[in-house]
Enzyme design. Structure first.
Site, PDB file in Angstrom:
ATOM      1  N   GLU A 293       0.807  -1.216   0.000  1.00 31.60           N
ATOM      2  CA  GLU A 293       0.000   0.000   0.000  1.00 31.60           C
ATOM      3  C   GLU A 293       0.847   1.275   0.000  1.00 31.60           C
ATOM      4  O   GLU A 293       0.725   2.132   0.872  1.00 31.60           O
ATOM      5  CB  GLU A 293      -0.957  -0.024   1.202  1.00 31.60           C
ATOM      6  CG  GLU A 293      -2.006  -1.120   1.055  1.00 31.60           C
ATOM      7  CD  GLU A 293      -2.918  -1.245   2.256  1.00 31.60           C
ATOM      8  OE1 GLU A 293      -4.131  -1.445   2.051  1.00 31.60           O
ATOM      9  OE2 GLU A 293      -2.428  -1.166   3.391  1.00 31.60           O
TER      10      GLU A 293
ATOM     11  N   GLU B 289      -4.783  -9.794  -0.046  1.00 35.23           N
ATOM     12  CA  GLU B 289      -5.574  -9.712   1.177  1.00 35.23           C
ATOM     13  C   GLU B 289      -7.034  -9.943   0.800  1.00 35.23           C
ATOM     14  O   GLU B 289      -7.536  -9.345  -0.148  1.00 35.23           O
ATOM     15  CB  GLU B 289      -5.429  -8.354   1.869  1.00 35.23           C
ATOM     16  CG  GLU B 289      -4.034  -8.084   2.422  1.00 35.23           C
ATOM     17  CD  GLU B 289      -3.908  -6.702   3.064  1.00 35.23           C
ATOM     18  OE1 GLU B 289      -4.956  -6.134   3.458  1.00 35.23           O
ATOM     19  OE2 GLU B 289      -2.780  -6.202   3.170  1.00 35.23           O
TER      20      GLU B 289
END
Length: 1015
Positions: free
Chosen positions: A461, A528
């Site tokens: 991220e 994820e």
């Protein structure tokens, strides 16, 4: 970088200074002086542990630090002590802070990279006195810091040694020139905030300090500083090549290397000899038909690299585990040893509820065994390199690894959920290239020899840009045996080449299918998915069902493995598991750190039941005649397991058998059951259970451990009237306020004033502590909060608390008495619920609850009838789906049977109290005291859902910690016709899938029976 300059705190904000005098990163191999020591894998004599108590001073910022503490003349005898390894904030200094995406100084400091807070930048000053061990004297001496957060300076005997950033990879320095006879003073100054802090915005607790091992080490006269050992396969997977490139320190002419390779049985299979040219040496050997490494069969070879000096004396032995495997992209599909791989993975933070990210070998052993026992085959090291021992375990036990570098800059480009990369780092900023690439180099060099690592990850991220793209280019330039992963290109397709696979977070199943049906260029991986926050993981099967449907779907990694919650004491001195905000840490993201399928105290949560079933590599499809065994393993057959099958009648085992069945990998076979003919003639509900269990003990489980399960529930003819006629007499008394039904040893009372059943008294024992009432609300789960259920459906909360009884009807018949209550609710004048109680002459109560829906009502969480019994009735026996809690969208792993627990134990340990403990498919539930007396609830017709708890939904709703819940006074029984699923696609807006929702405009009806038990 190397420098003799005086250290300065300006380095903390200088993006170009992140390593001063730090030694180059190298492989994490062990080394010994003799072959016997190497073979015994004993502790290294050439290492000296500095863990333990250090003198310590804490300052809230650099201005208040003892600036000259490193000087030999500075007396720190009056300082306190601190434990190393360990976090400063967990040892009485400062406070831990949990933050997800925002930087921890958000709202306190108006700064931009690479600035750092000056008013709050805690400084830990550490001092350790040591004497050089006798076997290390007159030899070069080095120091290794395995993990320090986030930046630190080192001095020895008043002389500056070095500086380093990057919290999660080793930093090593040479001490030799600054040693003295006798006692030496080692001083370390640790800063919580540095330039590196901008690159370490992971979703975790913000700590600082020396949190991994520290040790001194020396080296022999000839030493392998770095070993790059590659075990490769040709395209046929039958010919292996082992090649090692060695970098040495201080080699002499005439020295040589002798390498010996032993197989997993200890047989010498190949050897090689190489000369040492300068400070390098290489050797290779071929291995015919090597046994290959995979998570299914993690075969490791043992390599011993022996170094001899010019006199022929052995001076160093390096033991190195080697795994032959080939991982590659073939026709847009990731393949291991020629077979398409599916990652059945989980993201894992290093965490211990008492020591934070300082975890022990025992913690790691427990973790690796738990993964294997629950069919998890892969781990993503979210979001930093782990301790080296973890990779050793993954090599040995068989776990695929995505090794992720220490990089996350989430707060620099995503604010309040919106993508806003105006000041994103590292982006395309060339000044950040070296500090970011340094982290990749450190990870690669340390971890490169572990066969378990299949994929390098460029971090997490951090948006996208040239800097991270260059990290991928680096990985590819140094390693052709692995692929490279990065999810952030999803936000900027200009940098698509950063990742070899399409990686996304929390994409819904429909979105994944859309990608896979659109002629994709890359295989799909969910780095994820299934946000397991609180009572979650509903609908996981929608993802795992894609495995067989789309070859380019290659699995995913659940978020995440373990709750990040810390032990804290409440005001009364009782320990509890705390989350963000409990330490007065602000800003914070509160309970968002509790997403584990394992609780922080390393107890398995009920969610694991579903994970284990959906991740099993062998599927058992059972029917009345037998079982179809589908072996989805890529490389191993089922000879390590035995098949056990059981026949249950009304939940009780009446027959068991077992057999040995060998199903080849990627094959299926049908096994017919041998069942006694007579037993199937009995009346009742039959269920067949089939399981594959370990024949023998393994590293990770004992013999008899279940690795796969399947069941078949035979249809049972519905019993229209389960209550046998009774000759017992009873009388009915209709008073002004109450209706009483009286038998020989029971009294059932209904109140017109209360509008409900108010007493069930069997043999003088009162069972009703609070009357039954319609329930439309469940204690909000974390996922419910995420999609604003309280806002959208909060009217059902009020409807559950306030109802108006508009009609009471009494019907007397020969063998039963009916009392029917009709309720209206303010949420809609058209909404109506009827509850029909039919009392028979033996005191049994048949309950029928009917919901008549209405339009323009919000989504309905549950339709149930809930009541309280005295708290002493807390012993539970279920004939239901179990043994762990389950819900309509999380019941694939549940099995039909008889299970026991208590009301207290039925409340799951989710840190924020919420709905938990439900069972679907309830046929019968007994709620008794420890003496065995009480009541049982039995379904009539279709099974019901039930929950038993010490608390009401409203008590749970209004508590944010378990210690806020009241003392236990009751046992709360909730019988539901339907309850919505728990969801889990994410925890910040994803709704429960439609098929697991209750529509408020549709009618719902359920029936059950209340009967006495031993009274």
């Amino acid at each position: 970088m190397t420098t003799n300059l005086n250290p300065t705190t300006n380095w903390l904000t200088d993006v170009n200074v992140f390593a001063v005098n730090r030694l180059p990163a190298h492989s994490d191999h062990f080394y010994y002086e003799t072959l016997a020591e190497a073979k015994s894998a004993s502790s290294m004599k050439m290492r000296y542990d500095l863990n333990g108590q250090w003198k310590f001073h804490y300052a809230i910022n650099p201005v208040n630090r003892p600036e000259s503490f490193y000087q030999e003349s500075f007396d720190c005898a009056g300082w306190g002590d601190i434990r190393v390894p360990g976090h400063i904030q967990l040892q009485g200094h400062g406070k831990p802070q949990y933050a997800n995406t925002m930087y921890p100084w958000d709202g306190h400091n108006d700064i931009r990279p690479p600035e750092i807070p000056t008013d709050h930048n805690p400084v830990g000053s550490y001092v350790k006195y040591f004497n050089v061990p006798e076997n290390m004297q007159e030899k070069p001496l080095f120091i290794s810091f395995q993990g320090v957060e986030s930046a630190f300076y080192v001095w020895l005997n008043g002389q500056f040694i070095g500086y380093s950033e990057d919290s999660f990879t080793p930093a090593e320095f040479e001490l030799t020139p600054f040693l003295k006879q006798g006692e030496n003073k080692l001083a370390v100054e640790v800063y919580q905030r540095s330039t590196g802090s901008w690159l370490e915005d992971q979703d975790f607790w913000r700590f600082s300090g020396i949190f991994r091992d520290v040790y001194l080490y020396t080296v022999p006269e000839i030493h392998v500083y770095d070993a790059n050992v590659k075990a490769t396969l040709d395209e046929t997977f039958t010919n292996g090549t082992l090649k090692a490139d060695l970098k040495l320190l201080s080699a002499n002419s005439g020295s040589k290397v002798v390498a010996e390779l032993f197989d997993h049985r200890g047989n010498l299979i190949e050897s090689a000899t190489a000369s040492i040219e300068g400070e390098e040496s290489s050797f290779s050997m071929t291995v015919n038909k090597p046994k290959l490494w995979s998570a299914e069969e993690p075969t490791l070879y043992q390599l011993y690299i022996q170094l001899f000096n010019e006199s022929g004396e052995l001076v160093e032995v390096i033991p190195q585990k080697v795994g032959f495997r080939r991982f590659e992209m073939v026709d847009k599909i990731m393949k291991l040893n020629g077979e398409r791989i599916v990652f059945k993975g989980v993201n894992r933070h290093e965490f211990n509820c008492r020591s934070g990210r300082t975890i022990t070998k025992e913690d790691m052993l427990w973790d690796i065994k738990t993964l294997k026992q629950n069919n998890i085959n892969a781990v993503r090291t979210s979001h930093y390199p782990n301790q080296s021992y973890w990779y050793e375990l993954c090599d040995e036990y068989g776990i695929y690894v995505i090794d992720e570098m220490n990089l996350e800059t989430h707060g620099s480009w995503q604010k309040m959920g919106a993508v806003e990369p105006s000041w994103n780092i590292p982006g395309n900023k060339p000044e950040w290239q070296d500090i970011v690439l340094d982290r990749a180099i450190s990870m690669f060099e340390r971890d490169k020899n572990h066969p378990s690592i299949l994929i390098w990850s460029c971090g997490n991220e951090s948006y996208a840009g040239e800097v991270i793209l260059n990290v991928t280019k680096y990985f590819k330039s140094v390693d052709d045996s692995r692929l490279v992963h990065y999810e952030g290109v999803f936000y900027d397709r200009n940098y698509n080449d950063t990742s070899d696979m399409e990686s996304r977070m929390y994409a819904k199943p429909a979105d994944i299918e859309k990608y896979l049906n659109d002629d994709p260029e890359k295989p799909y991986l969910s780095c994820e998915y299934m946000h397991a926050m609180g009572n979650s993981l509903g609908g996981m099967n929608y993802y795992t069902e894609l495995e067989d449907k789309y070859p380019m779907y290659q699995g995913g990694f659940i978020w995440d493995y373990i709750d990040q919650s810390l032990i804290k004491e409440d005001r009364y001195g009782k320990e509890f598991l705390a989350y963000g905000g409990d330490f007065e840490d602000r800003p914070t993201d509160y309970g968002f750190c509790t997403n584990g399928i394992v609780y922080a105290n390393r107890e398995v949560s009920p969610k694991m039941q579903e994970v284990k079933f959906l991740y099993q590599n062998v599927k058992l499809n059972v029917d009345q005649s037998g079982v179809t065994i589908t072996n989805d393993n890529l490389f191993i057959d089922t000879s390590d397991y035995y098949l056990e099958y059981k026949l249950l009648l009304d939940g009780k085992e009446i027959y068991q058998n077992r057999s040995n069945v060998v199903v080849q990998p990627q094959s299926k076979e049908v096994v017919e059951f041998v069942l006694p003919e007579k037993v199937l003639q009995n009346s009742g509900e039959f269920c067949l259970h089939a399981a594959l269990k370990l024949q023998e003990n393994t590293l990770w489980a004992q013999s008899g451990h279940e690795v796969a399960f399947g069941q078949y529930i035979m249809e049972k003819q519905k019993v229209e009237n389960p209550i046998a006629p009774s000759s017992e007499q009873f009388r009915v008394v209709e008073g002004d306020v109450n209706i009483g039904v009286h038998g020989r040893d029971f009294t059932i009372m209904f109140s017109k004033q209360v509008g409900s059943l108010v007493s069930v008294n069997y043999s003088g024992k009162e069972m009703i502590a609070y009357p039954p009432a319609p329930l439309f609300w469940r204690a909000t789960t974390d996922n419910d909060r995420g999609f604003a259920q309280t806002f959208n459906s909060g009217s059902w909360y009020a409807a559950s608390l306030a109802r108006k009884c508009t009609n009471i009807e009494l019907k007397q018949e020969a063998n039963q008495v009916q009392v029917i209550f009709t309720y209206k609710f303010s949420v809609s004048e058209k909404l109506e619920v009827k509850t029909n109680y039919s009392v028979t002459s033996d005191g049994s109560i048949h309950v029928k609850s009917s919901y008549y829906g209405a339009e323009e009502l919000p989504q309905l969480p549950i339709f149930a009838l809930s009541f309280k019994v005295p708290a002493k009735y807390d012993q539970l026996e279920w004939y239901a789906m179990g043994p762990e809690e389950n819900y309509s969208d999380r019941s694939m792993g549940a099995r039909l049977g008889i299970f026991k627990n208590t009301a207290t134990d039925n409340l799951s340990g989710y840190l924020n109290p919420q709905e938990s403990g439900n069972r679907t498919g309830v046929r019968q539930l007994s709620v008794t005291s420890k003496y065995g007396d009480g009541i049982k609830v039995s379904s009539v017709g279709d099974p019901v859902e039930c929950n038993v708890s010490p608390y009401t939904a409203f008590e749970l709703e209004n508590a944010t910690h378990h210690y806020e819940l009241p003392n236990v006074h009751y046992t709360v029984i909730t019988v539901a016709g339907k309850q919505m699923g728990v969801g889990g696609d994410d925890s910040w807006g994803a709704p429960v899938h439609d098929e697991h929702l209750l529509k408020a405009n549709e009618d719902i009806e359920f029936e059950f029976l209340i009967q006495r038990v031993n009274c």
